[in-house]
Motif scaffolding. Structure first.
Motif, PDB file in Angstrom:
ATOM      1  N   THR A   1      95.529  -8.829  50.273  1.00  0.00           N
ATOM      2  CA  THR A   1      94.689  -9.024  51.393  1.00  0.00           C
ATOM      3  C   THR A   1      94.927  -7.819  52.433  1.00  0.00           C
ATOM      4  O   THR A   1      94.178  -6.998  52.868  1.00  0.00           O
ATOM      5  CB  THR A   1      94.631 -10.459  51.969  1.00  0.00           C
ATOM      6  N   LEU A   2      96.204  -7.740  52.739  1.00  0.00           N
ATOM      7  CA  LEU A   2      96.603  -6.946  53.749  1.00  0.00           C
ATOM      8  C   LEU A   2      96.381  -5.470  53.335  1.00  0.00           C
ATOM      9  O   LEU A   2      95.659  -4.431  54.071  1.00  0.00           O
ATOM     10  CB  LEU A   2      98.062  -6.965  54.089  1.00  0.00           C
ATOM     11  N   LEU A   3      96.509  -5.112  51.999  1.00  0.00           N
ATOM     12  CA  LEU A   3      96.239  -3.908  51.367  1.00  0.00           C
ATOM     13  C   LEU A   3      94.697  -3.523  51.443  1.00  0.00           C
ATOM     14  O   LEU A   3      94.292  -2.314  51.736  1.00  0.00           O
ATOM     15  CB  LEU A   3      96.669  -3.842  49.803  1.00  0.00           C
ATOM     16  N   TYR A   4      94.078  -4.497  51.161  1.00  0.00           N
ATOM     17  CA  TYR A   4      92.555  -4.392  50.994  1.00  0.00           C
ATOM     18  C   TYR A   4      92.024  -3.770  52.370  1.00  0.00           C
ATOM     19  O   TYR A   4      91.077  -3.076  52.833  1.00  0.00           O
ATOM     20  CB  TYR A   4      92.049  -5.727  50.582  1.00  0.00           C
ATOM     21  N   VAL A   5      92.736  -4.619  53.523  1.00  0.00           N
ATOM     22  CA  VAL A   5      92.446  -4.272  54.910  1.00  0.00           C
ATOM     23  C   VAL A   5      92.980  -2.815  55.366  1.00  0.00           C
ATOM     24  O   VAL A   5      92.015  -1.922  56.066  1.00  0.00           O
ATOM     25  CB  VAL A   5      93.075  -5.277  56.083  1.00  0.00           C
ATOM     26  N   ILE A   6      94.147  -2.602  54.880  1.00  0.00           N
ATOM     27  CA  ILE A   6      94.629  -1.149  55.154  1.00  0.00           C
ATOM     28  C   ILE A   6      93.609  -0.244  54.615  1.00  0.00           C
ATOM     29  O   ILE A   6      93.365   0.919  55.271  1.00  0.00           O
ATOM     30  CB  ILE A   6      96.070  -0.921  54.667  1.00  0.00           C
ATOM     31  N   VAL A   7      93.347  -0.178  53.564  1.00  0.00           N
ATOM     32  CA  VAL A   7      92.758   0.908  52.605  1.00  0.00           C
ATOM     33  C   VAL A   7      91.086   1.019  53.273  1.00  0.00           C
ATOM     34  O   VAL A   7      90.625   2.031  53.384  1.00  0.00           O
ATOM     35  CB  VAL A   7      92.726   0.620  51.005  1.00  0.00           C
ATOM     36  N   ASN A   8      90.734  -0.117  53.577  1.00  0.00           N
ATOM     37  CA  ASN A   8      89.166  -0.157  53.908  1.00  0.00           C
ATOM     38  C   ASN A   8      88.772   0.050  55.566  1.00  0.00           C
ATOM     39  O   ASN A   8      88.048   0.447  55.827  1.00  0.00           O
ATOM     40  CB  ASN A   8      88.263  -1.303  53.406  1.00  0.00           C
ATOM     41  N   HIS A   9      89.981  -0.312  56.131  1.00  0.00           N
ATOM     42  CA  HIS A   9      89.632  -0.602  57.794  1.00  0.00           C
ATOM     43  C   HIS A   9      90.569   0.227  58.533  1.00  0.00           C
ATOM     44  O   HIS A   9      90.495   0.115  59.883  1.00  0.00           O
ATOM     45  CB  HIS A   9      89.613  -2.158  58.133  1.00  0.00           C
ATOM     46  N   THR A  10      91.357   0.974  58.038  1.00  0.00           N
ATOM     47  CA  THR A  10      92.441   1.767  58.857  1.00  0.00           C
ATOM     48  C   THR A  10      92.061   3.279  58.744  1.00  0.00           C
ATOM     49  O   THR A  10      91.408   3.783  57.687  1.00  0.00           O
ATOM     50  CB  THR A  10      93.873   1.635  58.695  1.00  0.00           C
ATOM     51  N   LYS A  11      92.413   4.111  59.723  1.00  0.00           N
ATOM     52  CA  LYS A  11      92.477   5.600  59.441  1.00  0.00           C
ATOM     53  C   LYS A  11      93.146   6.097  58.418  1.00  0.00           C
ATOM     54  O   LYS A  11      92.442   6.916  57.508  1.00  0.00           O
ATOM     55  CB  LYS A  11      92.641   6.545  60.733  1.00  0.00           C
ATOM     56  N   ASN A  12      94.458   5.796  58.228  1.00  0.00           N
ATOM     57  CA  ASN A  12      95.254   6.215  56.979  1.00  0.00           C
ATOM     58  C   ASN A  12      94.742   5.627  55.558  1.00  0.00           C
ATOM     59  O   ASN A  12      94.582   6.474  54.854  1.00  0.00           O
ATOM     60  CB  ASN A  12      96.695   5.668  57.210  1.00  0.00           C
ATOM     61  N   GLY A  13      93.935   4.747  55.653  1.00  0.00           N
ATOM     62  CA  GLY A  13      93.644   4.109  54.347  1.00  0.00           C
ATOM     63  C   GLY A  13      92.352   4.660  53.910  1.00  0.00           C
ATOM     64  O   GLY A  13      92.077   5.287  53.046  1.00  0.00           O
ATOM     65  N   ARG A  14      91.512   5.145  54.888  1.00  0.00           N
ATOM     66  CA  ARG A  14      90.074   5.990  54.627  1.00  0.00           C
ATOM     67  C   ARG A  14      90.577   7.316  54.314  1.00  0.00           C
ATOM     68  O   ARG A  14      90.105   7.861  53.326  1.00  0.00           O
ATOM     69  CB  ARG A  14      89.236   5.734  55.922  1.00  0.00           C
ATOM     70  N   ALA A  15      91.799   7.727  54.949  1.00  0.00           N
ATOM     71  CA  ALA A  15      91.966   9.266  54.257  1.00  0.00           C
ATOM     72  C   ALA A  15      92.564   8.932  52.942  1.00  0.00           C
ATOM     73  O   ALA A  15      92.323  10.100  52.088  1.00  0.00           O
ATOM     74  CB  ALA A  15      93.174   9.436  55.148  1.00  0.00           C
ATOM     75  N   MET A  16      93.083   8.085  52.366  1.00  0.00           N
ATOM     76  CA  MET A  16      93.670   7.822  51.106  1.00  0.00           C
ATOM     77  C   MET A  16      92.344   7.811  50.292  1.00  0.00           C
ATOM     78  O   MET A  16      92.508   8.524  49.260  1.00  0.00           O
ATOM     79  CB  MET A  16      94.390   6.683  51.112  1.00  0.00           C
ATOM     80  N   LYS A  17      91.259   7.160  50.541  1.00  0.00           N
ATOM     81  CA  LYS A  17      90.240   6.999  49.733  1.00  0.00           C
ATOM     82  C   LYS A  17      89.731   8.521  49.533  1.00  0.00           C
ATOM     83  O   LYS A  17      89.040   9.000  48.498  1.00  0.00           O
ATOM     84  CB  LYS A  17      88.952   6.135  50.429  1.00  0.00           C
ATOM     85  N   ALA A  18      89.434   9.337  50.733  1.00  0.00           N
ATOM     86  CA  ALA A  18      88.781  10.661  50.761  1.00  0.00           C
ATOM     87  C   ALA A  18      89.677  11.528  50.144  1.00  0.00           C
ATOM     88  O   ALA A  18      89.174  12.091  49.055  1.00  0.00           O
ATOM     89  CB  ALA A  18      88.837  11.082  52.153  1.00  0.00           C
TER      90      ALA A  18
END
Lengths: 285, 289
Positions: free
Chosen positions: A150-167
């Motif tokens: 769950t934590l990973l899901y939140v980090i990837v989808n809702h933090t700046k670093n996570g969105r950078a990862m997706k990009a």
């Protein structure tokens, strides 16, 4: 019997999932197979076991174990992968295999070849749900895995670093042009993947009550199989793959042959790669 | 020459055959295998079992090469669907499964392996003494080097090089890439099987652990160290990685530190290997996968 084996499979599957998440994130973002993920898991276990032996403080030792995993993971990225960026993935793969051998042999050198039991003995309570026995350690493993996923899901989808990862996963060059620090994102990816593997290593060190230098090799390879089974590069895929593999392996060992237990995972790996390389949840490569 | 030096010499020759056979796949056709030791093991077990049944050595040697190449074919056909790092993983899985099967089968003696494999003789001549066996192995390596270098310079070798450099372009140029990939795996596993047979009759005892992932990686390290695609490189790589552990005897358990660091350092600093002339970045240019 069936449900009991299935439950034991889910517990092991949770651990595979945590390690598989590391593989899948690194693959999704850097396009390389980090063969040394199992060694990061082993260092996490050693960090915790040794700190616990010295201080007796469980929280501190878990934190030290996770930090050690993160340090190993980030150093690995800097030394073994960064110089090879942009080359054929095979070169990174060979480098990763070298790193994996180096790390497990160094552990043998530093910590000694013997198995170490976990310093604290957890009093084990058995609970019974509908005829299936579940120990509190098993509950902890399932609970911790759910929490981390769950934590990973939140980090990837809702933090700046996570969105950078997706990009970066979508297009590293375009991400760089948009002002994302790609280097930092790679490091962050390794950091998170390593932390998850570290937790998995500590959980297994407690569950099996043993820590040894090659403890990460087989779970690492199986977690990789799990990541491929679910669709490498996909986070939900790692969860589905990890649980499927854990349950299938335990049922296979119980009903078919325990000697071939380890073969099931690799047979699944080969079949998936050959028949449907994109895995259960993955999109076309 | 002392028996010890002869022993090291024989092991170097056996590993030269192995690393050259792997280099055929990796360096010439771009097919990376992480399960090469499985072929080595299949050859050793096939030969050992046939010899225990009373077949003469020369027949066992040839048949074990052929049987191993059938397994190569078995692996090659499904593997055509994958390439690069995915192919490496399929072969890794094949290698692990092979060891587990050898461990669990009755006929292979399970984890205890095969003991009492009769020693080698050719047409009634005993070739069991170390100097004679060394000469025998060297002559087989010589045959292999000759045929391989001829093959490399032939139409087949050029087709492999084209597939290695860019298989899509190769296909458009009219090369039957499936045929040549399978051919490469078959020939490569044939030689690994021969090495296995030579090993089984040399030691007289084999067990599954000899043929595991560590050996596969060691063979790959020999290829990489010597130079991907280079024939003399494979032999130099094999010699270096057999002799170094002998020199570092006291460090046996910690050899992995050295191997691992070597692989990483070679990839980072000199990916073309000792003898490689081309940069590996040219060999394995990131094609339009």
């Amino acid at each position: 019997m069936f449900w009991q084996q299935a439950l034991n499979g889910v517990v092991i599957g949770c651990v595979y999932t945590l390690v598989a998440l590391g593989y899948t994130m690194v693959y999704g973002i850097l396009g390389i197979i980090n063969f040394a993920q199992g060694e990061i898991y082993m260092y996490g276990a050693y960090g915790a076991v040794i700190t616990l032996g010295l201080t007796g403080n469980l929280t501190l030792s878990v934190l030290v174990g996770i930090s050690l995993s993160c340090v190993v993971g980030v150093l690995l990225e800097r030394v073994a992968f960064k110089p090879l960026r942009g080359l054929n993935p095979l070169i990174s793969l060979i480098s990763a295999i070298g790193a994996s051998i180096f790390l497990s042999s160094s552990a043998r050198f530093i910590f000694g070849p013997d198995e170490r039991p976990f310093p604290i003995h957890f009093a084990s309570h058995m609970y019974n749900f509908l005829g299936v026995d579940i120990s509190d350690m098993q509950l902890i493993i399932i609970g911790a895995s759910l929490l981390l996923i769950t934590l990973l899901y939140v980090i990837v989808n809702h933090t700046k670093n996570g969105r950078a990862m997706k990009a970066v996963a979508m297009d590293a060059e375009a991400a760089m042009l948009m002002g994302i620090d790609v280097d930092k994102t790679y490091m962050f990816t390794f950091l998170i993947g390593s932390a998850l593997s570290g937790v998995a290593g500590i959980l297994m060190a407690i569950y099996y009550n043993t820590t040894y230098p090659t403890m990460g090799t087989l779970p690492g390879l199986k977690a990789f199989s799990a990541a491929v089974l679910g669709g490498v590069g996909s986070i939900p895929g790692a969860v589905v793959g990890g649980l499927t593999l854990g349950v299938a392996e335990n049922l296979g060992a119980a009903y078919i042959s325990s000697g071939f237990k380890d073969a099931f995972a690799f047979l699944a790996l080969v079949l998936v790669l050959v028949i449907r390389p994109s895995g259960i949840m993955g999109s076309k490569r | 020459m002392t028996p010890y030096i002869l022993h090291v010499g024989i092991i170097i020759i056996l590993f030269s055959i192995l690393s050259l056979s792997l280099n055929m796949a990796v360096g010439m056709a771009g097919l990376v295998s992480l399960g090469h030791a499985a072929f080595f093991g299949i050859g050793a077990y096939a030969s050992g079992l046939m010899m225990l049944e009373g077949l003469p050595f020369i027949v066992c040697l040839l048949l074990s090469g052929i049987i191993t190449s059938l397994f190569g074919l078995l692996l090659a056909i499904p593997s055509l669907r994958v390439k690069d790092d995915y192919l490496a993983i399929v072969t890794l899985g094949f290698g692990i499964i092979t060891v587990i099967v050898l461990m669990n089968m009755g006929i292979t003696g399970g984890p205890d392996g095969l003991t009492g494999i009769p020693q080698a003789s050719v047409f009634g001549f005993d070739i069991t003494s170390k100097p004679v066996y060394l000469v025998f192995c060297v002559s087989i390596l010589a045959v292999m080097v000759l045929t391989t270098s001829r093959l490399k310079a032939s139409k087949v070798g050029r087709a492999w090089a084209a597939i290695r450099d860019n298989d899509t372009v190769a296909m458009f140029m009219g090369i039957n890439i499936y045929y040549y990939k399978i051919l490469c795996m078959v020939i490569s596993s044939f030689w690994a099987g021969i090495a296995g047979s030579l090993y089984a009759h040399y030691t007289g005892y084999i067990n599954p652990m000899t043929f595991g992932m560590q050996t596969s990686i060691m063979i790959l390290a020999m290829v990489v160290l010597g130079g991907i695609g280079s024939i003399p490189g494979s032999i130099i790589g094999a010699a270096a990685l057999v002799i170094l552990p002998e020199l570092l005897r006291g460090l046996e358990a910690n050899q992995g530190i050295f191997y691992g660091a070597l692989l990483v350092a070679m990839m980072v600093l000199r990916p073309q290997g000792i003898m490689g002339r081309m940069k590996v970045t040219d060999i394995f240019a990131r094609g339009g996968s």
